[in-house]
Design a protein around this motif. Structure first.
Motif, short mmCIF file in Angstrom:
data_model
loop_
_atom_site.label_atom_id
_atom_site.label_comp_id
_atom_site.label_asym_id
_atom_site.label_seq_id
_atom_site.Cartn_x
_atom_site.Cartn_y
_atom_site.Cartn_z
N SER A 82 0.71 -1.36 -0.01
CA SER A 82 0.02 0.02 -0.07
C SER A 82 0.94 1.34 0.12
N SER A 83 2.15 1.10 -0.25
CA SER A 83 3.16 2.21 -0.26
C SER A 83 3.42 2.74 -1.67
N LEU A 84 3.51 4.04 -1.94
CA LEU A 84 3.94 4.56 -2.93
C LEU A 84 5.36 5.15 -3.01
N ASP A 85 6.37 4.57 -3.37
CA ASP A 85 7.80 4.72 -3.02
C ASP A 85 8.26 5.75 -4.14
N LEU A 86 8.75 7.00 -3.94
CA LEU A 86 9.35 7.82 -4.93
C LEU A 86 10.78 7.42 -4.96
N THR A 87 11.30 7.02 -6.22
CA THR A 87 12.55 6.51 -6.29
C THR A 87 13.57 7.48 -7.19
N LYS A 88 12.91 8.25 -8.08
CA LYS A 88 13.60 9.28 -8.64
C LYS A 88 12.97 10.30 -9.13
N VAL A 89 13.51 11.64 -9.48
CA VAL A 89 12.86 12.60 -9.91
C VAL A 89 13.65 13.03 -11.36
N LYS A 90 13.07 13.25 -12.50
CA LYS A 90 13.97 13.79 -13.64
C LYS A 90 13.54 15.32 -14.00
N TYR A 91 14.13 16.20 -14.22
CA TYR A 91 13.48 17.46 -14.69
C TYR A 91 14.55 18.24 -15.53
N ASP A 92 14.30 19.20 -16.14
CA ASP A 92 15.00 19.94 -17.37
C ASP A 92 15.66 21.07 -16.86
N THR A 93 14.99 21.54 -15.82
CA THR A 93 15.61 23.16 -15.49
C THR A 93 15.94 23.24 -14.10
N TYR A 94 16.93 23.37 -13.60
CA TYR A 94 17.28 23.54 -12.09
C TYR A 94 16.84 25.07 -11.70
N GLY A 95 16.19 25.17 -10.53
CA GLY A 95 15.83 26.33 -9.79
C GLY A 95 14.87 26.32 -8.99
N VAL A 149 -11.17 13.94 -14.63
CA VAL A 149 -11.88 15.04 -13.87
C VAL A 149 -11.34 16.32 -14.51
N PRO A 150 -12.06 17.37 -14.23
CA PRO A 150 -11.74 18.61 -14.74
C PRO A 150 -10.58 19.36 -14.12
N GLN A 151 -9.85 20.08 -14.79
CA GLN A 151 -8.50 20.94 -14.28
C GLN A 151 -8.94 21.65 -12.87
N GLU A 152 -8.00 21.69 -12.05
CA GLU A 152 -8.16 22.34 -10.71
C GLU A 152 -8.93 21.40 -9.70
N SER A 153 -9.05 19.99 -10.16
CA SER A 153 -9.81 19.25 -9.29
C SER A 153 -8.81 18.62 -8.35
N ALA A 154 -9.52 18.50 -7.14
CA ALA A 154 -8.41 17.74 -6.10
C ALA A 154 -8.49 16.16 -6.15
N ILE A 155 -7.42 15.50 -6.24
CA ILE A 155 -7.41 14.03 -6.44
C ILE A 155 -6.58 13.47 -5.62
N THR A 156 -6.48 12.04 -5.27
CA THR A 156 -5.57 11.30 -4.41
C THR A 156 -4.90 10.22 -5.03
N LEU A 157 -3.79 10.17 -5.09
CA LEU A 157 -3.20 8.99 -5.64
C LEU A 157 -2.80 8.05 -4.40
N SER A 158 -3.17 6.53 -4.64
CA SER A 158 -2.83 5.57 -3.55
C SER A 158 -2.67 4.40 -4.18
N ALA A 159 -2.19 3.26 -3.44
CA ALA A 159 -1.83 2.03 -4.00
C ALA A 159 -2.60 0.88 -3.71
N GLY A 160 -3.05 -0.07 -4.53
CA GLY A 160 -3.89 -1.02 -4.36
C GLY A 160 -3.41 -2.44 -4.90
N ARG A 161 -4.19 -3.25 -5.14
CA ARG A 161 -4.22 -4.39 -6.25
C ARG A 161 -5.59 -4.44 -6.86
N MET A 162 -5.32 -5.28 -7.90
CA MET A 162 -6.55 -5.64 -8.99
C MET A 162 -6.15 -6.84 -9.74
N LEU A 163 -7.48 -7.64 -9.83
CA LEU A 163 -7.47 -8.58 -10.82
C LEU A 163 -7.36 -8.21 -12.45
N ILE A 164 -6.78 -8.78 -13.08
CA ILE A 164 -6.68 -8.26 -14.58
C ILE A 164 -6.71 -9.74 -15.41
#
Length: 173
Positions: A82-95, A149-164
């Motif tokens: 149930s954990s979302l583990d941030l492993t790295k961030v990539k970006y183009d501009t430092y600041g 959802v429309p722009q500016e909506s509040a959402i939440t990301l979480s982890a789970g499991r599902m059957l496919i």
């Protein structure tokens, strides 16, 4: 004595029915290639599930355009239980607004800054950007949040499991 025999017969009958159901479920899972995989769950501001996205490899990228630099930022996540583990961030501009510490490692790959991190979250609250292409990348495909959802909506990301079933192609609403 008779009562004990009746209970014993019912117990045997229940065991046979349960065993048959389990064997049938296993057979169906085999025939239809049913698998249990990690999933990214997106909820609206009330906590209602908007969509579940299967993660074949247990990974996704949170992709957005930085509001000040107007350049792409990619946050790489792995799902563990149930954990979302941030492993790295990539970006183009430092600041402004970009990671200023080296985390566990800092490098430049293909002209992009890369910070290696190990941070875990049980959920991630997000405000959907008015800038296009804010969403998640799964299996190389971008799924913009505005698909659900429309722009500016509040959402939440979480982890789970599902059957496919079958090949588990992503085809959310």
């Amino acid at each position: 004595m008779e009562r004990t025999r009746k209970r014993s017969r019912w117990f045997i009958l229940a065991a046979v029915i349960l065993g048959t159901a389990i064997a049938g479920a296993a057979l169906l899972a085999f025939l239809f290639n049913v698998r249990l995989v990690s999933a990214l769950i997106i909820k609206d501001s009330t906590g209602a599930i908007i969509v579940r996205l299967p993660l074949q490899d247990g990974q996704f990228v949170h992709h957005y355009i930085h509001s000040i630099h107007k350049t792409p930022v990619d946050e790489y996540f792995e799902v563990h239980g149930s954990s979302l583990d941030l492993t790295k961030v990539k970006y183009d501009t430092y600041g402004v607004g970009m990671p200023s510490d080296a985390g566990e490692g800092f490098s430049i790959e293909n002209g992009r800054f890369v910070v290696v991190l190990h941070r875990s979250f049980s959920s991630i609250p997000i405000r959907v950007s008015i800038v296009p292409d804010h969403g998640v990348i799964i299996g190389g495909t971008l799924f913009p949040f505005t698909r659900w959802v429309p722009q500016e909506s509040a959402i939440t990301l979480s982890a789970g499991r599902m059957l496919i079933f079958r090949n588990g192609r992503i085809s959310p609403k």
